[in-house]
Design an enzyme around this catalytic site. Structure first.
Site, short mmCIF file in Angstrom:
data_model
loop_
_atom_site.label_atom_id
_atom_site.label_comp_id
_atom_site.label_asym_id
_atom_site.label_seq_id
_atom_site.Cartn_x
_atom_site.Cartn_y
_atom_site.Cartn_z
N GLU A 1 0.82 -1.21 0.00
CA GLU A 1 0.00 0.00 0.00
C GLU A 1 0.85 1.26 0.00
O GLU A 1 0.36 2.34 -0.31
CB GLU A 1 -0.97 -0.01 1.18
CG GLU A 1 -0.32 -0.05 2.56
CD GLU A 1 -0.15 1.33 3.16
OE1 GLU A 1 -0.87 2.24 2.76
OE2 GLU A 1 0.73 1.47 4.01
N HIS B 1 -4.01 -2.63 2.49
CA HIS B 1 -3.52 -2.46 3.85
C HIS B 1 -3.39 -3.82 4.55
O HIS B 1 -2.39 -4.08 5.23
CB HIS B 1 -4.48 -1.57 4.67
CG HIS B 1 -4.25 -0.11 4.51
ND1 HIS B 1 -4.74 0.60 3.44
CD2 HIS B 1 -3.56 0.78 5.27
CE1 HIS B 1 -4.38 1.86 3.56
NE2 HIS B 1 -3.66 2.00 4.65
#
Length: 339
Positions: free
Chosen positions: A10, A309
């Protein structure tokens, strides 16, 4: 020393926050380069510096590269110390993300601790404290964590000025859990928060939510929280879904020039998407469960979506702890489990 690439996955602050947490707990030092390389403003911002400096204070770490805009950092942890801590971000940077960096380490401190963190409590880039209190905390209590969270003052983006409080006692070990089904919906509640914003905005948001979710969720309880203008300006709209096994909370934030009906539509879409699935937890809560489950050494849950994430978290966790996650998908539901 573990070497980390901050541009991987991410590519934001999650890699640093997870590394700080696990470095404190395991005693393993790390070096990270290209910090937040995929963000428009790469490097350490005030929020990330606060987390680093707080971690240094909590465990007596040695650190290099802890400066504004720094894209490389070395962190050598010491022993985690329980104490009464106060940290100020100084901007509307997220208090909750700093809190989630520090709390897991304090679960394993040598004494009880309290935390006061000032900054932003409600901003679009992080979970509000309402989410942590109602969705995240109950699951941690189930795992044996002794912890309380309290919102002392709201702080909206971009003004900040909010403050939260946490108290935590050390635990000897975390208990694992399996959360594969959420059970029936018991309560659906909408809360509109306004500070320094006309109350009419909140009324329009709640009215639009009733139109969009009333037929989907059944009875939709409604609450309006009108705060002092000193805590604003700001507007947040929350939808809380209490199921038998879990509570999920979805949030949308008002912006200047954004109609109240659009804000309501945004949070209604999030709530409907989750409710229409059969997953036990939502995307954002899933991100935040993999670390405590890894510390427990066992467990599983199902989620509606696997975010970048979560994937990044799993990879960083694997560098610090001898655990391996399995991510599988069946009929649109993702199962995350420890092997």
């Amino acid at each position: 020393m573990i070497e980390l690439d901050g541009s991987h996955g991410e590519g934001g602050g999650q890699i640093l926050r997870t590394a700080l947490t696990l470095s404190m707990i395991t005693g393993i030092p790390f070096r990270i380069e290209r910090i937040r390389a995929r963000r428009s403003k790469p490097g350490l911002l005030r929020q990330h510096l606060t987390a680093v400096n707080a971690a240094v204070q909590i465990c007596g770490a040695q650190v290099e590269g802890a400066g504004p805009g720094s894209q490389a950092l070395s962190f050598i942890p010491g022993k985690i110390r329980g104490d009464d801590y106060r940290f100020a971000i100084g901007t509307a940077g997220s208090c909750t993300l700093v809190l989630q960096t520090l709390l897991p380490a304090l679960w394993f401190a040598d004494a009880p601790s309290t935390l006061r963190i000032s900054g932003g409590t409600h901003n679009p880039a992080a979970p509000p404290l309402d989410f942590l209190s109602r969705s995240w905390l109950p699951l941690l209590l189930r795992m044996g964590v002794e912890m309380k969270l309290e919102l002392l003052r709201h702080g909206f983006y971009p003004a900040g000025g909010g403050e939260l409080y946490a108290s935590v006692r050390p635990v000897s070990a975390l208990q694992s859990f399996e959360l594969l089904e959420r059970g029936e919906l018991r309560v659906a509640r909408a809360t509109a928060i306004v500070a320094g914003v006309p109350v009419g905005v909140a009324k329009r948001e709640l009215a639009e939510l009733h139109l969009q979710l009333g037929g989907v969720l059944g009875e939709l309880q409604q609450e309006m929280r009108a705060l002092s203008s000193r805590e604003g300006p700001g507007n947040a709209l929350l939808v809380e879904l209490q199921y038998r096994e879990i509570t999920e909370l979805f949030t949308a934030f008002g912006e200047k020039g954004l109609p109240a009906e659009v804000v309501a539509s945004r949070v209604a879409k999030l709530a409907r998407h989750f409710h229409d699935s059969t997953a036990a937890v939502g995307e954002h809560l899933a991100d935040q469960l993999v670390l405590p489950l890894a510390l427990a050494g066992a467990g599983a849950f199902t989620t509606v979506n696997v975010s970048s994430h979560l994937q990044t978290n799993v990879e960083v966790i694997g560098k610090f702890l001898p655990v391996e996650f399995s991510l599988t998908q069946t009929a649109g539901v993702h199962r995350i489990s420890l092997l």
